[in-house]
Design an enzyme around this catalytic site. Structure first.
Site, PDB file in Angstrom:
ATOM      1  CD  GLU A   1      39.760  -8.097  21.042  1.00 12.13           C
ATOM      2  OE1 GLU A   1      40.921  -7.849  20.653  1.00 12.13           O
ATOM      3  OE2 GLU A   1      39.055  -8.985  20.530  1.00 12.13           O
TER       4      GLU A   1
ATOM      5  CG  ASP B   1      43.085  -6.140  19.048  1.00 11.67           C
ATOM      6  OD1 ASP B   1      42.441  -6.439  18.030  1.00 11.67           O
ATOM      7  OD2 ASP B   1      43.444  -6.988  19.900  1.00 11.67           O
TER       8      ASP B   1
ATOM      9  CB  THR C   1      43.111 -13.876  19.333  1.00  4.53           C
ATOM     10  OG1 THR C   1      43.303 -12.569  19.890  1.00  4.53           O
ATOM     11  CG2 THR C   1      43.183 -14.904  20.444  1.00  4.53           C
TER      12      THR C   1
ATOM     13  CB  ILE D   1      46.849 -10.605  20.676  1.00  7.18           C
ATOM     14  CG1 ILE D   1      47.913 -10.658  21.772  1.00  7.18           C
ATOM     15  CG2 ILE D   1      47.240 -11.557  19.524  1.00  7.18           C
ATOM     16  CD1 ILE D   1      48.172 -12.046  22.350  1.00  7.18           C
ATOM     17  CG  ASP D   2      43.902  -7.235  14.960  1.00 12.35           C
ATOM     18  OD1 ASP D   2      42.735  -7.499  15.331  1.00 12.35           O
ATOM     19  OD2 ASP D   2      44.173  -7.007  13.773  1.00 12.35           O
TER      20      ASP D   2
ATOM     21  CG  ASP E   1      39.480  -5.817  15.399  1.00 10.14           C
ATOM     22  OD1 ASP E   1      38.286  -6.155  15.305  1.00 10.14           O
ATOM     23  OD2 ASP E   1      40.306  -6.363  16.159  1.00 10.14           O
TER      24      ASP E   1
HETATM   25  C1  LIP Z   1      40.300 -10.211  14.663  1.00  5.66           C
HETATM   26  C2  LIP Z   1      40.270  -9.274  13.489  1.00  5.66           C
HETATM   27  C3  LIP Z   1      40.039 -10.034  12.205  1.00  5.66           C
HETATM   28  C4  LIP Z   1      38.727 -10.741  12.279  1.00  5.66           C
HETATM   29  C5  LIP Z   1      38.710 -11.671  13.453  1.00  5.66           C
HETATM   30  C6  LIP Z   1      39.007 -10.943  14.766  1.00  5.66           C
HETATM   31  P1  LIP Z   1      41.053 -10.209  17.213  1.00  5.66           P
HETATM   32  O1  LIP Z   1      40.537  -9.479  15.845  1.00  5.66           O
HETATM   33  O2  LIP Z   1      41.492  -8.584  13.393  1.00  5.66           O
HETATM   34  O3  LIP Z   1      39.995  -9.146  11.119  1.00  5.66           O
HETATM   35  O4  LIP Z   1      38.544 -11.467  11.114  1.00  5.66           O
HETATM   36  O5  LIP Z   1      37.409 -12.224  13.555  1.00  5.66           O
HETATM   37  O6  LIP Z   1      37.990 -10.033  15.051  1.00  5.66           O
HETATM   38  O7  LIP Z   1      39.820 -10.786  17.833  1.00  5.66           O
HETATM   39  O8  LIP Z   1      42.027 -11.251  16.847  1.00  5.66           O
HETATM   40  O9  LIP Z   1      41.628  -9.094  18.052  1.00  5.66           O
END
Ligand code: LIP
Length: 290
Positions: A69, A89, A94, A91-92, A219
């Protein structure tokens, strides 16, 4: 069918090590930067964890390729080839990480010939490691996972996300989707703030479906195979075959629930992950999406 267990076990070990870095930083003050919108955040920890993961994997498997990412945010292209590729990813969730909302995950998928062979989702705060290898089942901390098998939409808990988009079209589409689902009715709609952990709730049977428009391949690539190996189905929001680069997904406990959701929700236009550099500039008219 090839056996990627050695690679999977290595992936699990680096995910756990990186999880310790995330957990330490979780309690600390963070410097936050914006990416594609005022709600699309990145921290130094996102970038550092991705570098740690890629360096460790590259050291073990020098010929492998990566889609990360934060590497993409820095200008690398999203190019999925037949080469062994790790989709990461760091940190999914963030926004959750910044706010100390306790749902953050490291998501790692491994592909060969453009097919996902295994996926790892490590939910760091609650120490839940979800994984699956194609044809070999899905597991949570070593225990087998199975979807709920629910086939009646009116008996479903559905998970989704509002995402980072803040333009009128995206927000009106997403909120009207939730409205139409609630009017079916469904039992409930939930959002944890991380697509990877959201989807793992479906794999574990605690939720019955997940859908989203606008997320990215990193993601969901890992959690998609986890749901499939737990007996669930993963399709595009138009009911066609799932394509991790399309930025649209429905994942469900059964084909009946998945297709019912496809009838109710509408997508908004998003460029594919493999069509655009992610150095989006948040311009006057909103994000660079289409
Ligand atoms: C997140 C996604 C989440 C979405 C956020 C963001 P990140 O990924 O897991 O579903 O709603 O907008 O995209 O940016 O935290 O890796």
């Amino acid at each position: 069918m090839a056996d990627w267990t050695e690679y999977l076990n290595f992936g699990i070990s680096v995910a756990k090590q990186a999880g310790e870095v995330v957990l330490t930083a979780f309690q600390q003050q963070k410097e936050v930067k914006l990416k594609s919108s005022p709600a699309d955040l990145v921290t130094e920890t996102d970038q550092r964890v991705e570098k740690i993961l890629i360096a460790a994997i590259r050291n073990q498997y020098p010929q492998h390729r990566f889609i990360g990412e934060e590497s993409v945010a820095a200008g690398e292209r999203v190019e999925l080839t037949d080469h062994p590729t790790w989709i990461i990813d760091p940190i999914d969730g963030t926004v959750n990480f910044v706010h100390r909302f306790p749902f953050v995950a490291i998501s790692i998928a491994f592909t060969v010939n453009k097919q996902v062979e295994f996926g790892i989702v490590y939910s760091c705060v609650d120490d839940k490691l979800f994984h699956a290898q194609r044809g070999r089942g899905a597991f949570l901390n070593g225990e087998p996972l199975r979807v709920s098998g629910q086939e009646d939409i009116n008996q479903c808990v559905v998970v989704t996300e509002i995402g980072a988009e803040r333009d009128d079209l995206a927000l009106s589409t997403m909120t009207s989707n939730i409205f139409r689902l609630l009017k079916l009715p469904v039992h409930g709609v939930r959002a944890l703030g991380t697509a990877a952990v959201d989807m793992c709730q479906v794999a574990a049977g605690g939720a019955d479906a997940y859908y989203h428009i606008g997320m990215h391949c990193w993601d969901i690539a890992a959690s998609a195979i986890i749901i499939q190996e737990a007996g669930g189905v993963v399709i595009d929001t138009d009911g066609s075959e799932f394509d991790m680069m399309s930025r649209r997904v429905i994942a469900a406990s059964s084909a009946a629930v998945a297709s019912r959701i496809a009838q109710v929700i509408w997508p908004f236009p998003c460029r594919r992950d493999d069509e655009v550099h992610h150095k989006c500039v948040h311009g006057e008219t909103g994000v660079d999406r289409l």
